[in-house]
Design an enzyme around this catalytic site. Structure first.
Site, PDB file in Angstrom:
ATOM      1  CE  LYS A   1      -2.062   0.147   3.889  1.00  0.00           C
ATOM      2  NZ  LYS A   1      -1.463   1.312   4.574  1.00  0.00           N
TER       3      LYS A   1
ATOM      4  NE  ARG B   1      -3.894   0.529   9.986  1.00  0.00           N
ATOM      5  CZ  ARG B   1      -2.820   1.019   9.363  1.00  0.00           C
ATOM      6  NH1 ARG B   1      -2.744   2.304   9.087  1.00  0.00           N
ATOM      7  NH2 ARG B   1      -1.839   0.218   9.009  1.00  0.00           N
TER       8      ARG B   1
ATOM      9  NE  ARG C   1       7.234  -4.491   5.869  1.00  0.00           N
ATOM     10  CZ  ARG C   1       6.071  -3.842   5.819  1.00  0.00           C
ATOM     11  NH1 ARG C   1       5.670  -3.290   4.693  1.00  0.00           N
ATOM     12  NH2 ARG C   1       5.301  -3.762   6.864  1.00  0.00           N
TER      13      ARG C   1
ATOM     14  NE  ARG D   1       7.958  -2.295   9.330  1.00  0.00           N
ATOM     15  CZ  ARG D   1       7.030  -1.546   8.746  1.00  0.00           C
ATOM     16  NH1 ARG D   1       7.272  -0.940   7.607  1.00  0.00           N
ATOM     17  NH2 ARG D   1       5.853  -1.402   9.309  1.00  0.00           N
TER      18      ARG D   1
ATOM     19  NE  ARG E   1       1.533  -4.266  11.203  1.00  0.00           N
ATOM     20  CZ  ARG E   1       2.240  -3.843  10.161  1.00  0.00           C
ATOM     21  NH1 ARG E   1       3.233  -4.564   9.702  1.00  0.00           N
ATOM     22  NH2 ARG E   1       1.953  -2.721   9.572  1.00  0.00           N
TER      23      ARG E   1
HETATM   24  P1  AMP Z   1       1.306   1.605   8.404  1.00  0.00           P
HETATM   25  O1  AMP Z   1       2.598   2.266   8.041  1.00  0.00           O
HETATM   26  O2  AMP Z   1       0.115   2.239   7.741  1.00  0.00           O
HETATM   27  O3  AMP Z   1       1.334   0.119   8.232  1.00  0.00           O
HETATM   28  O4  AMP Z   1       1.089   1.862   9.981  1.00  0.00           O
HETATM   29  C1  AMP Z   1       2.004   1.373  10.931  1.00  0.00           C
HETATM   30  C2  AMP Z   1       1.373   1.331  12.319  1.00  0.00           C
HETATM   31  O5  AMP Z   1       0.960   2.650  12.714  1.00  0.00           O
HETATM   32  C3  AMP Z   1       0.127   0.496  12.451  1.00  0.00           C
HETATM   33  O6  AMP Z   1       0.426  -0.874  12.648  1.00  0.00           O
HETATM   34  C4  AMP Z   1      -0.537   1.112  13.680  1.00  0.00           C
HETATM   35  O7  AMP Z   1       0.137   0.709  14.875  1.00  0.00           O
HETATM   36  C5  AMP Z   1      -0.242   2.586  13.476  1.00  0.00           C
HETATM   37  N1  AMP Z   1      -1.301   3.242  12.674  1.00  0.00           N
HETATM   38  C6  AMP Z   1      -1.154   3.771  11.416  1.00  0.00           C
HETATM   39  N2  AMP Z   1      -2.326   4.290  10.989  1.00  0.00           N
HETATM   40  C7  AMP Z   1      -3.230   4.067  11.977  1.00  0.00           C
HETATM   41  C8  AMP Z   1      -4.621   4.337  12.126  1.00  0.00           C
HETATM   42  N3  AMP Z   1      -5.342   4.924  11.149  1.00  0.00           N
HETATM   43  N4  AMP Z   1      -5.224   3.973  13.287  1.00  0.00           N
HETATM   44  C9  AMP Z   1      -4.520   3.402  14.283  1.00  0.00           C
HETATM   45  N5  AMP Z   1      -3.223   3.086  14.200  1.00  0.00           N
HETATM   46  C10 AMP Z   1      -2.563   3.411  13.060  1.00  0.00           C
END
Ligand code: AMP
Length: 206
Positions: free
Chosen positions: A30, A105, A144, A150, A161
């Site tokens: 994404k 989300r 990854r 990470r 997740r």
């Molecule tokens: P991402 O880079 O979009 O995969 O986001 C990494 C992490 O950030 C996620 O696993 C959540 O812990 C947190 N996170 C990102 N966006 C959100 C959201 N809209 N609501 C809650 N947590 C978020």
């Protein structure tokens, strides 16, 4: 899975104004795709995950608050996330279009976003969902984790997740589907082929 399932007539992203929401499970690619699409269209790429990681790197108060959630692969509480988005949106001019990546989300976030956008004279033009089967996502996230070290990609965290996405984020798709705003795109294949599919999904809706 179809390359891109046709959506009702209300999916109009080009030529109408409005913002685009880009959704998809962890590991679907994404972030890479969202960045490329936003760049070529001249839209602001608003990734809540990236904003959170930036706060963690800079060791801000918000960064310290959210770090444990990111490390465990859990969602940051809705109020914290919505405030982060409100703050970012306030700095963006009304005619500049936004591509939301990884937000909303939860259904509560989607409802809050509707209110935020309405207050600012903005609206959601469409919702693109990038999809891939769970075993493919698990394999990608595992490789990854090895490559990037990470902290949010250990085997337990990866499984968590994916579960959290199923439980909390899939209902957001239905939320927008009820308004005819959703287009699904197959996220399996070469990166540039997927970019082409996404571009077509946007163009076909115009
Ligand atoms: P991402 O880079 O979009 O995969 O986001 C990494 C992490 O950030 C996620 O696993 C959540 O812990 C947190 N996170 C990102 N966006 C959100 C959201 N809209 N609501 C809650 N947590 C978020």
């Amino acid at each position: 899975m179809a390359e891109s399932v046709s959506a009702p007539d209300t999916f109009k992203v080009h030529g109408t104004g409005g913002d685009l929401i880009f959704m998809g499970p962890p590991g679907v690619g994404k972030g890479t795709q969202a960045k490329a699409l936003a760049q070529e269209s001249g839209w602001i790429h608003l990734s809540t995950g990236e904003l959170f990681r930036d706060h963690i790197r800079r060791a801000t108060e918000l960064g310290r608050t959210v770090k444990t959630f990111l490390d465990k692969g859990e969602y940051v509480p809705d109020d914290v996330t919505v405030e982060l988005v409100r703050d970012r949106l306030e700095k963006i001019g009304p005619s500049t279009r936004v591509l939301f990546d990884g937000f909303p989300r939860t259904v509560a976030q989607a409802e809050a976003l509707d209110r935020l956008l309405a207050d600012m004279g903005r609206k959601v033009a469409g919702v693109l969902i990038l999809e891939a089967p769970r075993d493919e996502l698990y394999a990608r996230l595992s490789s990854r984790a090895t490559a990037q070290h990470r902290t949010d990609d250990t085997p337990e965290v990866i499984a968590n997740r994916l579960d959290v996405y199923d439980e909390q984020t899939r209902p957001v798709i239905s939320y927008y589907e009820d308004r005819g705003l959703v287009k699904r795109v197959n996220g399996v294949g070469r990166v540039k082929d997927i970019t082409t599919r996404l571009r077509e999904a946007l163009d076909n809706g115009s």
